[in-house]
Design an enzyme around this catalytic site. Structure first.
Site, PDB file in Angstrom:
ATOM      1  N   GLU A  48       0.820  -1.216   0.000  1.00  0.00           N
ATOM      2  CA  GLU A  48       0.000   0.000   0.000  1.00  0.00           C
ATOM      3  C   GLU A  48       0.857   1.270   0.000  1.00  0.00           C
ATOM      4  OE1 GLU A  48      -3.110   0.520  -0.433  1.00  0.00           O
ATOM      5  OE2 GLU A  48      -3.997  -1.464  -0.216  1.00  0.00           O
ATOM      6  N   ASP A  96      -6.216   8.319  -0.626  1.00  0.00           N
ATOM      7  CA  ASP A  96      -5.815   7.375   0.414  1.00  0.00           C
ATOM      8  C   ASP A  96      -4.610   7.923   1.171  1.00  0.00           C
ATOM      9  OD1 ASP A  96      -7.768   5.493  -0.431  1.00  0.00           O
ATOM     10  OD2 ASP A  96      -6.433   4.855  -2.039  1.00  0.00           O
TER      11      ASP A  96
HETATM   12  C1  LIG Z   1     -13.506   5.172  -3.643  1.00  0.00           C
HETATM   13  O1  LIG Z   1     -12.482   4.386  -4.221  1.00  0.00           O
HETATM   14  C2  LIG Z   1     -11.548   3.879  -3.292  1.00  0.00           C
HETATM   15  C3  LIG Z   1     -10.435   3.194  -4.066  1.00  0.00           C
HETATM   16  O2  LIG Z   1     -10.913   2.351  -5.070  1.00  0.00           O
HETATM   17  C4  LIG Z   1     -12.243   2.943  -2.316  1.00  0.00           C
HETATM   18  O3  LIG Z   1     -11.322   2.443  -1.374  1.00  0.00           O
HETATM   19  C5  LIG Z   1     -13.332   3.711  -1.602  1.00  0.00           C
HETATM   20  O4  LIG Z   1     -14.048   2.834  -0.771  1.00  0.00           O
HETATM   21  C6  LIG Z   1     -14.279   4.402  -2.569  1.00  0.00           C
HETATM   22  N1  LIG Z   1     -15.091   5.324  -1.790  1.00  0.00           N
HETATM   23  C7  LIG Z   1     -16.415   5.313  -1.846  1.00  0.00           C
HETATM   24  C8  LIG Z   1     -17.111   6.311  -0.971  1.00  0.00           C
HETATM   25  O5  LIG Z   1     -17.033   4.546  -2.556  1.00  0.00           O
END
Ligand SMILES: *[C@@H]1O[C@H](CO)[C@@H](O)[C@H](O)[C@H]1NC(C)=O
Length: 140
Positions: free
Chosen positions: A50, A68
Site C-alpha cells: 500500500e 488514500d
Molecule cells: C472510492 O475508491 C476507493 C479506491 O478504489 C475505495 O477504497 C473507496 O471505498 C471508494 N469510496 C467510496 C465512498 O465509494
C-alpha cells in the site's frame, strides 16, 4: 561553510528517511501497537504494497475522487475527515494519518479490519493472499 552544508544534508537525509520504516522496524512498531503475531506477516505485506512502509504517503486521486492516506492508505471517502475536525467512520483527521506517530492510523486500520477484514485493501487482495507471498519476518 562546508560543515554547515554537510550538517544540512545529514539532517535532511535523516528526516526524509524517518518517514520510511525498515521491515523489522515496522514489525517492532506494529507489535508495540498491539497487532497480533499470527497476522503480522499479512499486515507487513499489506503495508509494503500500500505505502512502501512510508508514513506520509498520500496516494494518487482514486476514480471516485477520493484519496488514500498514510502507511495503510486509508480512504477519505469513508474513514477520515479532510476538514479541521476529526470525523467519518474512524473519527479522525486524514492529516493525522500521515504523521510519524502511527498510533491513530493503527487504531483506524484495526477498525477497518474488524469491519471488512484484509479484503478492504487492494494491496492485500492483489499481493498477499497466498502464504508464499508473505514477507519473511523471522529475523525480526
Ligand atoms: C472510492 O475508491 C476507493 C479506491 O478504489 C475505495 O477504497 C473507496 O471505498 C471508494 N469510496 C467510496 C465512498 O465509494
Amino acid at each position: 561553510m562546508k560543515y554547515v552544508w554537510v550538517l544540512f544534508l545529514a539532517v535532511f537525509v535523516a528526516h526524509s528517511q524517518a518517514f520510511k520504516f525498515t521491515r523489522c522496524g515496522l514489525v517492532r512498531e506494529l507489535r508495540r501497537q498491539g497487532f497480533p503475531e499470527d497476522k503480522m506477516r499479512d499486515w507487513v505485506c499489506l503495508i509494503e504494497h500500500e505505502s512502501g512502509r512510508r508514513t506520509n504517503v498520500v496516494g494518487p486521486r482514486n476514480k471516485n475522487g477520493s484519496y488514500d492516506y498514510g502507511l495503510f492508505q486509508i480512504n477519505d471517502g469513508i474513514w477520515c475527515s479532510n476538514s479541521n475536525t476529526p470525523g467519518k467512520d474512524c473519527n479522525v483527521k486524514c492529516s493525522d494519518l500521515i504523521t510519524d506517530d502511527i498510533t491513530k492510523a493503527c487504531t483506524c486500520a484495526k477498525k477497518i479490519f474488524r469491519i471488512q477484514g484484509f479484503l478492504a485493501w487492494y494491496g492485500w487482495r492483489n499481493h498477499c493472499t497466498h502464504p508464499s507471498d508473505l514477507p519473511d519476518i523471522s529475523m525480526c
